[in-house]
Design an enzyme around this catalytic site. Structure first.
Site, PDB file in Angstrom:
ATOM      1  N   LYS A  22       0.844  -1.215   0.000  1.00 21.09           N
ATOM      2  CA  LYS A  22       0.000   0.000   0.000  1.00 21.09           C
ATOM      3  C   LYS A  22       0.870   1.252   0.000  1.00 21.09           C
ATOM      4  O   LYS A  22       0.663   2.164  -0.788  1.00 21.09           O
ATOM      5  CB  LYS A  22      -0.903  -0.003   1.240  1.00 21.09           C
ATOM      6  N   ASN A  23       1.849   1.257   0.918  1.00 17.38           N
ATOM      7  CA  ASN A  23       2.618   2.490   1.098  1.00 17.38           C
ATOM      8  C   ASN A  23       3.656   2.725   0.003  1.00 17.38           C
ATOM      9  O   ASN A  23       4.290   3.787  -0.045  1.00 17.38           O
ATOM     10  CB  ASN A  23       3.255   2.514   2.491  1.00 17.38           C
ATOM     11  N   CYS A 116      -4.991  12.653  13.006  1.00 17.89           N
ATOM     12  CA  CYS A 116      -5.710  11.394  12.813  1.00 17.89           C
ATOM     13  C   CYS A 116      -5.572  10.567  14.077  1.00 17.89           C
ATOM     14  O   CYS A 116      -4.926  10.994  15.034  1.00 17.89           O
ATOM     15  CB  CYS A 116      -5.207  10.653  11.589  1.00 17.89           C
ATOM     16  N   ARG A 121       0.618  14.258  13.359  1.00 19.10           N
ATOM     17  CA  ARG A 121       1.124  14.061  11.996  1.00 19.10           C
ATOM     18  C   ARG A 121       1.235  15.332  11.149  1.00 19.10           C
ATOM     19  O   ARG A 121       0.534  15.508  10.149  1.00 19.10           O
ATOM     20  CB  ARG A 121       0.273  13.004  11.288  1.00 19.10           C
ATOM     21  N   ASP A 307       4.155   0.338  12.015  1.00 20.28           N
ATOM     22  CA  ASP A 307       2.931  -0.229  11.428  1.00 20.28           C
ATOM     23  C   ASP A 307       2.686  -1.681  11.835  1.00 20.28           C
ATOM     24  O   ASP A 307       1.662  -2.257  11.472  1.00 20.28           O
ATOM     25  CB  ASP A 307       2.973  -0.119   9.893  1.00 20.28           C
ATOM     26  N   ARG A 399      -8.934  -0.134   4.443  1.00 19.32           N
ATOM     27  CA  ARG A 399      -8.017   0.871   3.887  1.00 19.32           C
ATOM     28  C   ARG A 399      -6.680   0.242   3.520  1.00 19.32           C
ATOM     29  O   ARG A 399      -5.991   0.738   2.628  1.00 19.32           O
ATOM     30  CB  ARG A 399      -7.762   1.982   4.925  1.00 19.32           C
TER      31      ARG A 399
END
Ligand code: EPU
Length: 420
Positions: A22-23, A116, A121, A307, A399
């Site tokens: 994803k990243n 968030c 962030r 993560d 997500r």
């Protein structure tokens, strides 16, 4: 809103396909704004975050098409360079369009991402980097407006209070590809996703050296062309499945895993008693003993990734002894602690540290997902718990994990998705 109902205590055994990262996909998609001609991105995971970014690209004049795990993009018009708050607030990685837009179009207006669930962030380092290349940065009605006819290369330090910045490095690197002269980034993020982006940009005709290390040099070029690229495997998804194997005393074989991107994770899992080995171009993880306690600190790559902090914490809830988990990237990324507590976990939080006292069993309970990785941690807890766990707000998990319940059910999990 969808929820998961998990019947815990099932041993997982079998093979799962790990998707593209994803990243890595998100900044690569943003980088297609720089291309003259179509791009083909293979192994692009079908995730909510990726869909949101393609929607944003569509608004910015990029045609996109998905066929299976292949995304194609083509810039057809450059008249709108405004990333609206409506889209940006859904996904912070939208900030990745800032660098490409200002470099290619001379103007970008991108809503300032808010805070968030995992912390405040800020994006100050992104902005400092672009300003150092000559961009004029203003804040207009909550939007960042960056403008510059032609960016100029410079020497730029991108370190911050918590180390390097992943998407900040991506933004500056992308912008520098079309700048006049040479840019040197010091304290660049070394994550494999940054390296994958640099490979993508180089395939487009950029001249980047050193990506994957702390000093990246970018020689500006006149234009970049369309390209075909295969995204690297998702190391966080792979790590989550390794922990799923461990918490169910199971055995999971994973396709296309880059263990060389996961040294800190594999090392930690081995230390606590999980067997992780290479297998058929992928990896296999299994565990048939009680996990041992350990201490772990999250760090920028190549350290242990933030993560996977929540997922590892879930596993350590069942370890033999006391573990200490320190979060050095997002000191407030602990929303999963209270939810794990509802399942019987014994965790004490002190500032950016959590002390986990291992218990014998987690007990199923209704819990609430608060962010992407915390949701994954709760799914793992549900798999390893006795009885039934209901996880509300699982949209967070969509997500970043493609069809996670289908992948887990195919290897013995019992997870039902329903509309609560
Ligand atoms: N920071 C600043 N100023 C900035 C930028 C960052 O102070 O201008 C701070 C952050 O607040 C944080 C630290 O620097 O304390 C590192 O943040 P970074 O910028 O590296 O995070 P990011 O680029 O916004 C990416 C991933 C995150 C992952 C972090 C850290 C993407 C799209 N997102 O975020 O992924 O946690 O790097 O590795 O690549 C996730 O996938 O669940 C996720 C949150």
């Amino acid at each position: 809103m969808d929820q998961f109902v998990i019947e815990g205590g099932q041993r997982l055994k079998g093979r799962v396909e790990i998707g593209g990262s994803k990243n890595a996909t998100l900044p690569i998609l943003a980088a297609t704004l720089l291309a003259q001609g179509p791009c083909r991105i293979e192994s692009a995971p079908d995730l909510e975050d990726v869909t949101h970014l393609t929607q944003l690209l569509n608004e910015l004049g990029v045609e996109t098409q998905r066929q299976g795990d292949v995304l194609t993009t083509n810039v057809v018009t450059e008249t709108n360079s405004h990333a609206r708050y409506d889209l940006v607030r859904k996904m912070r990685a939208s900030i990745c369009v800032l660098g490409p837009l200002v470099a290619k179009r001379g103007y970008a207006r991108v809503a300032m991402p808010g805070g968030c669930a995992i912390g405040s962030r800020p994006v100050d380092i992104h902005l400092r980097g672009l300003a150092a290349m000559g961009a004029k940065i203003e804040l207009v009605e909550g939007d960042i407006v960056a403008s510059c006819k032609k960016l100029k290369g410079n020497e730029i330090f991108l370190g911050g209070p918590f180390g390097s910045t992943v998407t900040g490095t991506a933004n500056v690197m992308m912008a520098a590809t079309l700048a006049e002269g040479t840019t040197v980034i010091e304290c660049a993020a070394c994550e494999p996703e940054v390296q994958d982006l640099a490979n993508f940009l180089n395939e487009m005709g950029a001249k980047i050296t050193g990506a994957g290390g702390p000093r990246v040099t970018i020689e500006g070029v006149e234009a970049l062309h369309g390209v075909k690229h295969r995204v690297i495997p998702d190391r966080i998804e792979a790590g989550t499945f390794m922990i799923a194997a461990a918490i169910t005393n199971g055995e999971i074989e994973m396709s296309q895993v880059r263990l060389d991107h996961m040294m800190a994770v594999v090392d930690k899992l081995r230390q606590i008693g999980v067997v992780v080995e290479k297998s058929n171009g992928g990896a296999v993880a299994f565990c048939n003993r009680r996990i041992m306690a350990t201490d772990v600190t999250t760090q920028p790559y190549p350290g242990f990734p933030t993560d996977l902090q929540a997922q590892l914490m879930t596993l350590l809830c069942l370890a033999d002894g006391n573990s200490v988990i320190t979060e050095k990237i997002y000191p407030d990324r602990f929303l999963h602690v209270a939810e794990l507590g509802r399942m019987g976990a014994n965790i004490r939080k002190e500032g950016p540290t959590a002390i986990v006292t291992g218990i014998k069993n987690l007990i199923g309970a209704p819990v609430m997902a608060s962010d992407l990785r915390a949701s994954a941690a709760l799914v793992l807890a549900g798999l390893g718990a006795d009885g039934k766990t209901t996880i509300n707000r699982v949209y967070h998990i969509d997500r970043g994990y493609e069809k996670i319940e289908c992948k887990l059910n195919a290897i013995g999990g019992k997870i039902e998705r329903s509309d609560a």
